[in-house]
Scaffold this motif. Structure first.
Motif, PDB file in Angstrom:
ATOM      1  N   MET A   1      48.562  42.596  75.289  1.00 46.37           N
ATOM      2  CA  MET A   1      49.974  43.407  75.264  1.00 46.37           C
ATOM      3  C   MET A   1      50.060  44.648  75.380  1.00 46.37           C
ATOM      4  O   MET A   1      50.898  45.522  75.864  1.00 46.37           O
ATOM      5  N   VAL A   2      49.181  44.924  73.577  1.00 52.31           N
ATOM      6  CA  VAL A   2      49.141  46.633  73.878  1.00 52.31           C
ATOM      7  C   VAL A   2      48.481  46.646  74.659  1.00 52.31           C
ATOM      8  O   VAL A   2      48.974  48.350  75.575  1.00 52.31           O
ATOM      9  N   MET A   3      47.319  46.584  75.878  1.00 56.80           N
ATOM     10  CA  MET A   3      46.853  47.552  76.685  1.00 56.80           C
ATOM     11  C   MET A   3      47.388  47.147  78.021  1.00 56.80           C
ATOM     12  O   MET A   3      47.666  48.463  78.752  1.00 56.80           O
ATOM     13  N   ASN A   4      48.178  45.906  78.128  1.00 56.49           N
ATOM     14  CA  ASN A   4      49.024  45.824  79.174  1.00 56.49           C
ATOM     15  C   ASN A   4      50.803  47.114  79.301  1.00 56.49           C
ATOM     16  O   ASN A   4      50.958  47.957  79.779  1.00 56.49           O
ATOM     17  N   MET A   5      51.098  47.192  78.232  1.00 55.56           N
ATOM     18  CA  MET A   5      52.025  48.274  77.611  1.00 55.56           C
ATOM     19  C   MET A   5      52.233  49.508  77.696  1.00 55.56           C
ATOM     20  O   MET A   5      53.038  50.378  77.968  1.00 55.56           O
ATOM     21  N   LEU A   6      50.786  49.278  77.738  1.00 57.53           N
ATOM     22  CA  LEU A   6      50.336  51.346  77.412  1.00 57.53           C
ATOM     23  C   LEU A   6      50.520  51.178  78.847  1.00 57.53           C
ATOM     24  O   LEU A   6      50.313  52.600  79.245  1.00 57.53           O
ATOM     25  N   ILE A   7      49.598  50.598  79.956  1.00 56.89           N
ATOM     26  CA  ILE A   7      49.461  50.757  81.381  1.00 56.89           C
ATOM     27  C   ILE A   7      51.082  50.709  81.830  1.00 56.89           C
ATOM     28  O   ILE A   7      52.099  51.453  82.595  1.00 56.89           O
ATOM     29  N   ALA A   8      52.370  49.870  81.616  1.00 55.35           N
ATOM     30  CA  ALA A   8      53.235  50.154  81.976  1.00 55.35           C
ATOM     31  C   ALA A   8      54.052  51.089  81.568  1.00 55.35           C
ATOM     32  O   ALA A   8      55.168  51.882  82.197  1.00 55.35           O
ATOM     33  N   THR A   9      54.360  51.558  80.431  1.00 56.16           N
ATOM     34  CA  THR A   9      55.154  52.978  79.856  1.00 56.16           C
ATOM     35  C   THR A   9      54.351  54.064  80.647  1.00 56.16           C
ATOM     36  O   THR A   9      55.201  55.314  80.934  1.00 56.16           O
TER      37      THR A   9
END
Length: 447
Positions: A390-398
């Motif tokens: 979740m942390v990594m994908n949220m970083l990529i998403a934003t």
């Protein structure tokens, strides 16, 4: 707001009840009448024309949609249309003519007076989404060497024919824009004071080729009542009023929202199924391609999913939350670009801020998701994996939600055009890959 419904209004036309129609007409605003008429039959429209005079028809035609204007003019003779146009402002006439077939447009221009057609043909020459395309030529322009007494007489004479009377445009002896003066300042000044002494010479102006979106930003930024349109020699060509700017803002906002999904505004008006499909299908084809990429990413980890079936129901949580977080960033950036607040070169510090937002959101949501997953599955490693993913994908998403529209804008395309499709593809592919890679890495602790 009137309590008269569309059905009541159309029924008065269908039954040819003129007394009831006249009663309704008095209570309805012209824009409401124009909207009600969009659902009228040809017979009801004919009755409406018979029940109204040319002055009232002109008011309705100015408020009507493009399709309604075309229907309206199809049932009138050329002479009747010319009489209507004589009561409308030049910019509204030009807008109406631009939506007619070229042969009908030429025939109507030939029927009109030469003094009227010159201005209208000039307006027709400008792009419809430019300053020239939305400007009006009906305004008050006075010489700077006029005194207040003479200026007020001129205003009284010209005022009824113009759209804006509270802002007076001042020109010099060469017909060049000198500045503007508020009508209030003229009223309170002594009769012998020259307009030149009251004029504000620091005026925000635009050229006729200026994009309408940029014009709306200037009007909003400087809180203008109207903005003058000038040529390279500073000759005053026309003005753009606040009501037209409001229409532009609504139009541009609507276009941006539709283009985020890869569709166009014409789909709301177009009745052809084939044309709607033709416009939408290319973006769906792109979406199909990215969906296959995401599916291919999942197939790379089929053996892992086969060993831990719970992964199949959990991985969509990561991609779904990543997509939502990315769309938040995307919306902020598209709005910032539309308002002229963001560009590619000056936005890099904000990218790092957005990355920090993504990490923080990912950590908070990841903890909650991890706890829920642990309670459901009974294995703490599931919670740890979904937290990290979740942390990594949220970083990529934003990050991607911020960068995609900026990159598209960098290449001179509309930043809203299909941005959400590319963003969804990114969050799905990376979300699946990260989550399943972590699951594969910690597989011994999951089985």
């Amino acid at each position: 707001m009137s309590t008269i419904s569309r059905n009541d209004f159309l029924l008065s036309l269908a039954s040819k009840d003129k007394d009831r129609f006249d009663e309704y007409k008095q209570q309805l605003h012209p824009i409401d009448v124009a909207l009600y008429l969009e659902r009228s039959t040809n017979e009801e429209l004919d009755t409406f024309i018979k029940f109204t005079d040319v002055n009232y028809r002109a008011r309705i035609l100015e408020q009507a949609s493009i399709d309604m204007q075309i229907r309206f003019l199809e049932v009138l003779q050329y002479e009747e249309i010319v009489d209507l146009f004589a009561l409308m402002s030049n910019d509204d006439v030009a807008d109406t003519l631009s939506n007619l077939p070229i042969h009908k447009r030429k025939a109507l221009l030939n029927e009109m007076k030469a003094s009227e057609t010159q201005t209208i043909e000039t307006l027709l020459g400008y792009s419809e989404d430019s300053a020239g395309g939305i400007m009006t030529t009906e305004f008050i322009a006075l010489k700077k060497n006029l005194n207040v007494k003479d200026a007020l007489l001129k205003i009284k004479e010209i005022g009824p024919k113009t759209e804006v009377i509270e802002l007076i445009f001042v020109i010099d002896d060469e017909q060049k824009l000198y500045g503007t003066v508020d009508l209030r300042d003229i009223f309170v000044a002594e009769d012998k004071v020259l307009l030149e002494e009251l004029t504000n010479v620091h005026v925000v102006t635009v050229y006729p080729e200026t994009d309408q979106e940029k014009v709306s930003l200037l009007v909003s930024k400087y809180d203008l009542k109207a903005i003058p349109v000038i040529n390279k020699q500073r000759a005053l060509l026309g003005i753009i009023t606040v009501d037209d700017i409001i229409d532009v803002i609504v139009q541009e906002h609507t276009e941006d929202m539709l283009r985020l999904a890869g569709v166009r505004g014409q789909d709301l008006e177009n009745r052809s199924v084939f044309k709607s499909v033709q416009r939408r299908l290319p973006w769906l084809m792109i979406n199909l391609g990215t969906a296959f990429l995401a599916a291919f990413t999942v197939t790379m980890f089929e053996s892992v999913i086969a060993q831990v079936v719970a992964l199949a129901s959990s991985m969509s949580i990561v991609t779904g939350m990543g997509g939502n977080a990315g769309n938040q960033s995307l919306s902020v950036v598209v709005r910032g670009i539309a308002l002229g607040e963001l560009d590619f070169k000056k936005s890099w510090p904000l990218v790092f801020r957005e990355m920090l937002v993504g990490i923080t959101q990912g950590a908070i949501i990841g903890v909650l998701a991890g706890i829920i997953l642990y309670m459901k599955v009974g294995n703490i490693m599931f919670g740890v994996i979904i937290f990290m993913a979740m942390v990594m994908n949220m970083l990529i998403a934003t990050s991607f939600g911020f960068l995609i529209p900026l990159i598209i804008k960098r290449f001179n395309f509309d930043p809203a055009l299909g941005s959400s499709i590319f963003l969804t593809a990114s969050t799905d592919i990376f979300g699946f890959f990260i989550f399943l890679s972590l699951a594969k890495l910690f597989l011994p602790y999951l089985t």
